[in-house]
Each structure stands twice: as C-alpha cells, then as structure tokens.
Design a protein around this motif. Structure first.
Motif, PDB file in Angstrom:
ATOM      1  N   ASN A  99       0.561   3.971  -3.038  1.00 41.26           N
ATOM      2  CA  ASN A  99       0.068   5.310  -2.735  1.00 41.26           C
ATOM      3  C   ASN A  99       1.141   6.385  -2.854  1.00 41.26           C
ATOM      4  OD1 ASN A  99      -2.546   4.438  -2.225  1.00 41.26           O
ATOM      5  ND2 ASN A  99      -2.121   4.017  -0.067  1.00 41.26           N
TER       6      ASN A  99
ATOM      7  N   SER B 287      -4.034  11.945  -5.363  1.00 40.02           N
ATOM      8  CA  SER B 287      -4.922  11.906  -4.198  1.00 40.02           C
ATOM      9  C   SER B 287      -6.204  11.136  -4.502  1.00 40.02           C
ATOM     10  CB  SER B 287      -5.257  13.333  -3.762  1.00 40.02           C
ATOM     11  OG  SER B 287      -5.871  14.052  -4.822  1.00 40.02           O
TER      12      SER B 287
ATOM     13  N   ASP C   3      -2.505   2.765   6.001  1.00 40.01           N
ATOM     14  CA  ASP C   3      -3.584   2.513   5.045  1.00 40.01           C
ATOM     15  C   ASP C   3      -4.246   1.146   5.184  1.00 40.01           C
ATOM     16  OD1 ASP C   3      -3.099   5.011   3.731  1.00 40.01           O
ATOM     17  OD2 ASP C   3      -1.327   4.105   2.795  1.00 40.01           O
TER      18      ASP C   3
ATOM     19  N   LEU D 287       0.827  -1.212   0.000  1.00 41.86           N
ATOM     20  CA  LEU D 287       0.000   0.000   0.000  1.00 41.86           C
ATOM     21  C   LEU D 287       0.860   1.261   0.000  1.00 41.86           C
ATOM     22  CD1 LEU D 287      -2.807  -1.080   2.489  1.00 41.86           C
ATOM     23  CD2 LEU D 287      -3.091  -0.588   0.054  1.00 41.86           C
ATOM     24  N   ARG D 288       1.928   1.245   0.781  1.00 41.68           N
ATOM     25  CA  ARG D 288       2.823   2.409   0.782  1.00 41.68           C
ATOM     26  C   ARG D 288       3.446   2.627  -0.588  1.00 41.68           C
ATOM     27  NH1 ARG D 288       4.229   0.429   5.980  1.00 41.68           N
ATOM     28  NH2 ARG D 288       5.983  -0.727   5.080  1.00 41.68           N
TER      29      ARG D 288
ATOM     30  N   ARG E  45      -6.897   2.500   0.327  1.00 44.78           N
ATOM     31  CA  ARG E  45      -6.803   2.088   1.730  1.00 44.78           C
ATOM     32  C   ARG E  45      -7.740   0.899   1.918  1.00 44.78           C
ATOM     33  NH1 ARG E  45      -7.873   5.975   5.898  1.00 44.78           N
ATOM     34  NH2 ARG E  45      -5.850   5.555   6.876  1.00 44.78           N
TER      35      ARG E  45
ATOM     36  N   GLN F  49      -5.618   7.134  -4.262  1.00 41.65           N
ATOM     37  CA  GLN F  49      -5.111   6.509  -3.050  1.00 41.65           C
ATOM     38  C   GLN F  49      -6.011   5.331  -2.667  1.00 41.65           C
ATOM     39  OE1 GLN F  49      -2.276   7.714  -1.042  1.00 41.65           O
ATOM     40  NE2 GLN F  49      -1.930   8.669  -3.053  1.00 41.65           N
TER      41      GLN F  49
END
Length: 316
Positions: free
Chosen positions: A88, A93, A143, A84-85, A98, A96
């Motif tokens: 993203n 934006s 996230d 996820l890091r 999560r 993104q």
C-alpha cells in the motif's frame, strides 16, 4: 465424496473489492495471492500440504492438520501486516488493499466436483462475512483484521505462545443463519459492530420508573414512611388547592398559612414527628396588633405558643 479429514482453514478476503474496476480487481487478486503465499511460506507450510480454492475477492486454504497452527498464526500477525504496508505504500488510493482473515479448524470433505463440504468450513465462512469483523477493519488504521475460531483459541491462542499474545484477543459472538457463533478477535472490538443491550429501567432512558429522591418531587409516600407520610408532603409544583383529597395543602401567599383547614397564625417554629389530627391553632397567647401579626406570618419568626404540650420523653 472423500471422507472428511481434519484441516486448518485459512480464509482471506479483500475489503471493498466490488467497488473497483476490472483492472484494479485483477491487480488486487495478484496482491492477495502473493501475500497469502508469503505468509504460508513464513509459517513453513509447503505447497504439498495445502489446497487452494479461488473465490474471486477471497482465497480459501485447506492446510494439512500436521502443519503448525502456531507458526501460521505467528506469520499472519507479523508477515501479513508487513506485506500490506509494503504494497500500500507504493499503491494509488484506488489500489489500496485491506484484508479480513479467519483461522479455524475442523473436518472438511471434497466432493466429486472438487467442492469443499463441511459444517466447520461453513462456520468459518460465516465468521469471515460477519459485520463485526467488517466493522473492526473499517475502524482500524492498519490494513488487517484477524479472527480465530473458539477451537483455535482454546488450543493455541490462550496459551500465549511467543508472537501470539493472548491478551490481544477478545471474545466475540457473531450472529449467523446457524445461530450465534463464538470466536476471538485480534485487536479492539469495534464500537459500531454491535453494542450491549441497554439495561431495562435505566434512569433517564425511558426504560423504567425513576426512583423517588429524598426531598424530590415524588407523588406518593416513600416505602417505610410513617403513617402520616401522605399528610406530611405534597408535590413541590402543585398549585394551591390542587392536591388530592386528604393530602396536605400549603398556601403561602403573604397571609397566615393554613394546614388542612386549621389556622396557623402568629409566631411559630416547625414541629416534627407524630401525626396531628383535628383542629390545631398555633398563634400568640394574646391579642396583637395587625402589623405584628403580618410581620410574624411573613417571616415565620418568634416563639412557639399554643395548645401543644410536651411530647413523650420531653421535660414538662
């Protein structure tokens, strides 16, 4: 319909999926499937050991019971946050992603329409949709928010295997159409997901009476007070003459104080203990000038004189 078989249930859901347009949703779905495949590969779960169901904004995996649940949890706690890091970091934006996740175990059957049937699966879906899990993800800076069923906690998590610290999981109870469900949340429990009920009778909350404080403004005698308690005290804020019948009246308006109709004049000190009835006269033993009497009544100074004799146990 097939016979129910034991499965490990993995559910992953995208936060705020319906807020995106079609292009963004298609992108998020690709990211979801890529992250899921990476986590299962890291856990050593081969494709032949799992079935996938597409739910649009979420993915459901039925994993063979012989696959290691410990390895799956370890991969979810390490691989999914790392993926996820990485995603993203390079996404706009609006792109993104999560995720909320649930790991559970139970018996699931497949019907003639390739649908999945089982109460354990229903419970897992209830956990995924619980407001508490949604709130946990909203309150976090990372996230991913993971929840495991009670059975997964009892069988795996509580033993604190390497990479799965038991102290990082916290017991929760979520409401559902089937009643309360017990589960365990990885990470801190959210504040907005529900607070404990306030204790009834908390002072200052209106939940019950405020206990009388010593020297305070209670309107009645305290428990354990002597027989003269109702005559010994009155509300601080009561105006002169406003007390209930039979209670003490304190008037200090520059003249001689009167107690229940009895006159107190001249020099006096406080008298403690016992019950006083009838007419009591406290004052100087002889006539004094008006200026002396006024000064004594204003200051309350001077020796005690009058008809009070020695109490029991006092020297005569």
């Amino acid at each position: 319909m097939t016979d129910p078989v034991s499965r490990t249930i993995l559910l992953l859901d995208i936060e705020k999926y319906s807020d995106r347009d079609d292009v963004e949703q298609a992108y998020l779905r690709r990211m979801l499937y890529g992250i899921t495949d990476s986590a299962l590969e890291a856990a050593g779960v081969d494709e032949t050991l799992r079935l996938r169901a597409d739910r649009g904004d979420s993915v459901m995996e039925l994993i063979d019971a012989n696959a290691s649940v410990t390895a799956l949890l370890r991969a979810l706690l390490s691989e999914v946050p790392a993926q996820l890091r990485a995603v993203n970091r390079m996404a706009s934006s609006s792109a993104q992603i999560r995720l909320r996740g649930v790991v559970a175990t139970g018996y699931v059957a497949v019907d003639g329409h390739d649908g999945w049937v089982g109460s354990d699966l229903n419970h897992a879906c209830r956990l995924l949709d619980a407001e508490l899990l949604r709130a946990a993800l909203r309150e976090r800076t990372d996230d991913f928010a993971l929840c495991v069923s009670q059975s997964v906690h009892d069988g795996i998590v509580r033993h604190s295997h390497p990479g799965i610290p038991a102290e990082d999981f916290h017991a929760i109870t979520v409401s559902s159409k089937n009643g309360p469900l017990k589960a365990w949340l990885h990470g801190p429990v959210p504040k907005e997901g529900g607070s404990p009920e306030k204790d009834q009778g908390d002072a200052g909350t209106g939940g019950g009476p405020v206990p009388e404080q010593e020297g305070g403004s209670g309107t009645g005698p305290k428990q354990g007070a002597g027989p003269g308690a109702s005559q010994a005290a009155a509300p601080r804020s009561a105006a002169p003459g406003s007390a209930a019948p039979g209670s003490a009246v304190f008037n200090f308006n520059g003249g001689a104080p009167s107690f229940g109709g009895s006159l107190v004049g001249g020099d006096q000190h406080g008298v403690s203990g016992g019950q006083v009835t009838g007419d009591v006269h406290l004052g100087s033993s002889g006539p004094r000038s008006g200026s002396e009497a006024g000064a004594d009544s204003a200051t309350g100074s001077g020796p005690v004189s009058g008809s009070r004799g020695p109490e029991q146990g006092e020297p005569a």
